[in-house]
Design an enzyme around this catalytic site. Structure first.
Site, PDB file in Angstrom:
ATOM      1  CD  GLU A  17      76.031-123.691  -5.347  1.00  0.00           C
ATOM      2  OE1 GLU A  17      76.821-124.395  -4.704  1.00  0.00           O
ATOM      3  OE2 GLU A  17      75.227-124.177  -6.159  1.00  0.00           O
ATOM      4  CG  HIS A  66      77.823-131.687  -9.403  1.00  0.00           C
ATOM      5  ND1 HIS A  66      78.354-131.185 -10.560  1.00  0.00           N
ATOM      6  CD2 HIS A  66      77.678-130.617  -8.578  1.00  0.00           C
ATOM      7  CE1 HIS A  66      78.538-129.883 -10.445  1.00  0.00           C
ATOM      8  NE2 HIS A  66      78.127-129.496  -9.249  1.00  0.00           N
ATOM      9  CG  ASP A  86      79.867-124.619  -7.044  1.00  0.00           C
ATOM     10  OD1 ASP A  86      80.835-124.575  -7.827  1.00  0.00           O
ATOM     11  OD2 ASP A  86      79.000-125.506  -7.088  1.00  0.00           O
TER      12      ASP A  86
END
Ligand code: 3PY
Length: 256
Positions: free
Chosen positions: A152, A46, A176
């Site tokens: 996750e 990200h 997540d």
């Protein structure tokens, strides 16, 4: 130390505290590395750190005696190779699902005979102190570079006891994980089932003799996880979504 984070894990004297870099720039890397962190996560999943920016961030962090860890965008062998060739002291793979995924990651991260990592980068060894020779790097890399996977997803959670022995660090992405098990974090509130999943992951790592890491949003939460026995904790700062603040007060909380 050649790999300060690995050394801290070996000593086991305290949790390794880290910070997250999500925006490009060697000066941002330096600010974060000087914040008192033991490791900086160069986040290529990200944020907007691309391959070239990763190659700037990793050496800037390593030069300050802090371990640069790269979160790769996806579980692709070439991404593992480029991250480690940039000089990362470890890699973190997000959103893994199966035991097979984890075996593929480890294969990509290790030189033969343990794995299939290609050898040839002149860059990687410059990010260790003392700097190893080409040959020394080849001899030390499999042992000293840290493999980390994020638990996750529901699938990974279901297999966490099988996954833990395969890597150095099991790292929890609570956002997540919450989303994927049907208990998202809302306004910072964690559902008891998410807490239970986190406990299970920590237990799996400890039982396997491995380290457990977790992403936190603030100092208070980090302290709680340190008390529970987590070994690798993110907390002291926050660099995401345009927020560039380095948090030095452990009570301060950054909210998404
Ligand atoms: C998560 O909480 O899902 C993370 O991966 C933190 O970046």
């Amino acid at each position: 130390a050649a790999n300060p984070l690995k050394q801290l894990f070996t000593q086991g004297s305290r949790p390794a505290m880290g910070v997250w870099q999500m925006l490009p720039g060697a000066n941002i890397s330096r600010i974060l590395a000087r914040s008192g962190a033991d490791w900086v996560m160069v986040d290529c999943e990200h944020g907007n750190i691309d391959d070239a920016a990763m190659h700037e961030a990793v050496p800037a962090i390593a030069a300050l005696g802090v371990s640069p860890i790269v979160r790769i965008p996806d579980l692709q062998p070439w991404m593992v190779k480029r991250a480690l060739d940039s000089g990362a002291h470890g890699i973190l793979a997000p959103l893994i699902r199966t035991v097979e995924d984890v075996k593929n990651l480890v294969t990509a991260a290790k030189f033969p005979p343990e794995g299939k990592r290609g050898f040839g980068s002149p860059i990687a060894m410059q990010n260790f102190n003392p700097m190893p020779t080409f040959t020394e790097y080849l001899q030390q890399a499999n042992e000293s570079l840290l493999t980390m996977v994020q638990i996750e997803t529901q699938e990974a959670l279901d297999s966490v006891e099988e996954i833990a022995p395969l890597v150095d660090v099991i790292f929890i992405g609570p956002f997540d994980l919450g989303n994927n098990i049907g208990h998202p974090i809302i306004e910072g509130k964690m559902d008891p089932e998410l807490d239970e999943a986190i406990e299970r992951i920590l237990k799996a790592a400890v039982s396997a003799g491995k380290k457990c890491g977790i992403f936190c949003t603030g100092g208070e939460q980090a302290r709680q996880y340190a008390d529970k026995g987590f070994h690798m904790i993110s907390a002291k700062k926050c660099v995401h979504q345009g927020c560039l603040k380095v948090y030095t007060d452990p009570e301060e909380v950054c909210r998404y």
